[in-house]
Design a protein around this motif. Structure first.
Motif, mmCIF file in Angstrom:
data_model
loop_
_atom_site.group_PDB
_atom_site.id
_atom_site.type_symbol
_atom_site.label_atom_id
_atom_site.label_comp_id
_atom_site.label_asym_id
_atom_site.label_seq_id
_atom_site.Cartn_x
_atom_site.Cartn_y
_atom_site.Cartn_z
ATOM 1 N N SER A 74 -2.165 3.708 5.858
ATOM 2 C CA SER A 74 -2.371 2.302 5.485
ATOM 3 C C SER A 74 -2.338 1.340 6.681
ATOM 4 O O SER A 74 -1.433 1.389 7.508
ATOM 5 N N PRO A 106 11.572 2.223 -2.031
ATOM 6 C CA PRO A 106 10.253 2.520 -2.609
ATOM 7 C C PRO A 106 10.117 2.024 -4.051
ATOM 8 O O PRO A 106 11.099 2.001 -4.791
ATOM 9 N N ASN A 127 3.527 -4.135 -10.621
ATOM 10 C CA ASN A 127 4.450 -3.496 -11.567
ATOM 11 C C ASN A 127 5.899 -3.691 -11.117
ATOM 12 O O ASN A 127 6.772 -3.995 -11.929
ATOM 13 N N ALA A 128 6.138 -3.541 -9.807
ATOM 14 C CA ALA A 128 7.500 -3.722 -9.276
ATOM 15 C C ALA A 128 7.956 -5.169 -9.480
ATOM 16 O O ALA A 128 9.112 -5.421 -9.867
ATOM 17 N N ASP A 139 7.183 3.106 -5.798
ATOM 18 C CA ASP A 139 6.142 3.933 -6.425
ATOM 19 C C ASP A 139 6.693 4.897 -7.477
ATOM 20 O O ASP A 139 5.920 5.554 -8.179
ATOM 21 N N THR A 140 8.023 4.985 -7.589
ATOM 22 C CA THR A 140 8.598 5.862 -8.621
ATOM 23 C C THR A 140 8.939 5.076 -9.888
ATOM 24 O O THR A 140 9.394 5.651 -10.877
ATOM 25 N N SER A 185 0.428 -6.666 2.185
ATOM 26 C CA SER A 185 -0.264 -5.916 1.135
ATOM 27 C C SER A 185 -1.781 -5.990 1.241
ATOM 28 O O SER A 185 -2.334 -7.011 1.649
ATOM 29 N N SER A 205 0.848 -1.195 0.000
ATOM 30 C CA SER A 205 0.000 0.000 0.000
ATOM 31 C C SER A 205 0.878 1.239 0.000
ATOM 32 O O SER A 205 1.887 1.299 0.701
ATOM 33 N N LEU A 206 0.470 2.253 -0.760
ATOM 34 C CA LEU A 206 1.253 3.486 -0.832
ATOM 35 C C LEU A 206 0.679 4.584 0.053
ATOM 36 O O LEU A 206 1.287 5.637 0.201
ATOM 37 N N ARG A 207 -0.492 4.342 0.645
ATOM 38 C CA ARG A 207 -1.126 5.464 1.363
ATOM 39 C C ARG A 207 -0.600 5.608 2.792
ATOM 40 O O ARG A 207 -0.221 4.623 3.428
ATOM 41 N N ALA A 226 0.646 -1.207 -8.342
ATOM 42 C CA ALA A 226 2.016 -0.700 -8.167
ATOM 43 C C ALA A 226 2.950 -1.821 -7.716
ATOM 44 O O ALA A 226 4.099 -1.917 -8.181
ATOM 45 N N LEU A 227 2.454 -2.681 -6.834
ATOM 46 C CA LEU A 227 3.275 -3.806 -6.363
ATOM 47 C C LEU A 227 3.510 -4.802 -7.504
ATOM 48 O O LEU A 227 4.628 -5.281 -7.706
#
Ligand SMILES: Cc1cc2nc3c(=O)[nH]c(=O)nc-3n(C[C@H](O)[C@H](O)[C@H](O)COP(=O)(O)O)c2cc1C
Length: 192
Positions: free
Chosen positions: A20, A44, A95-96, A46-47, A82, A15-17, A92-93
């Motif tokens: 969370s 991180p 994607n990583a 998220d970038t 997660s 989670s990016l928030r 996002a996870l």
């Protein structure tokens, strides 16, 4: 890898928030882990740009992907904490994971991985865990089995203001999982 008798374990939060519940759960882990298990937060993700093979071919792996992969590669084990998004892995996870999966020295190969999830509802992120299990199996990760950590009705388990994990049965089972994951890593690494 830790060679001082300790286990070096990387924690990835899906989670990016800021507020969370999964991040709150991840923050609790050092307190509940066996003494020899040292936890560190993954760099991180998220970038990272959205995975595109053209980008990989033209510019190589972005620095954020390399740092994320290095953290996993150098660890004795990985814990992924997660939420579930639409019955599956947050984008996002995923994607990583997709980015690092394309690396020659793919970091999840033979890596012990334990999963945890927290969600507001009755399923507690369980469906996400099974999708994540499937994806990581395709990367030859070594998935820890039981006990599973599936935190249902998360708002009732964390303090409303501090987000501290307050639910004793959850605290107890997280402790049990971390102790069992410690043994699992030692078994896999031939240290037990
Ligand atoms: C895009 C999106 C999809 C979601 N899908 C699910 C879901 O499939 N199952 C579920 O239990 N909760 C779902 N939720 C609710 C999350 O469980 C809840 O927002 C939770 O607090 C997210 O975890 P966090 O607190 O660590 O950010 C979803 C939330 C979002 C934002």
């Amino acid at each position: 890898m830790a060679d001082d008798g300790n286990l070096d374990v990387v924690v990835i939060c899906g989670s990016l928030r800021k507020g969370s519940y999964n991040a709150a759960l991840a923050r609790t882990l050092p307190k509940l882990a066996p003494a020899a298990m040292k936890l560190r937060t993954a760099p991180p993700f998220d970038t990272m740009p959205l995975y595109n093979n053209d980008l990989q071919v033209s510019a190589g792996f972005p620095a954020a992907v390399t740092a994320f992969a290095d953290a996993i590669r150098s660890a004795d084990g990985v814990i992924i904490v997660s939420p579930e998004y639409n019955w599956s892995i947050p984008g996002a996870l995923k994607n990583a994971i997709d980015w690092v999966s394309r690396m020659e020295d793919q970091p999840f190969e033979d890596k012990p991985v334990a999963l945890q999830s927290a969600a507001r509802g009755a399923m507690g992120g369980a469906r996400m865990q099974y999708h994540l299990r499937q994806s990581l199996l395709s990367l030859d990760a070594l998935l820890f089995g039981r006990p599973e950590i599936i935190v249902t009705f998360a708002p009732k388990k964390f303090d409303e203001k501090t987000l501290e994990l307050t639910d004793q049965p959850t605290i107890d089972i997280v402790k049990q999982q971390l102790a069992a994951f410690d043994k699992f890593i030692c078994r896999v690494n031939g240290k037990a």
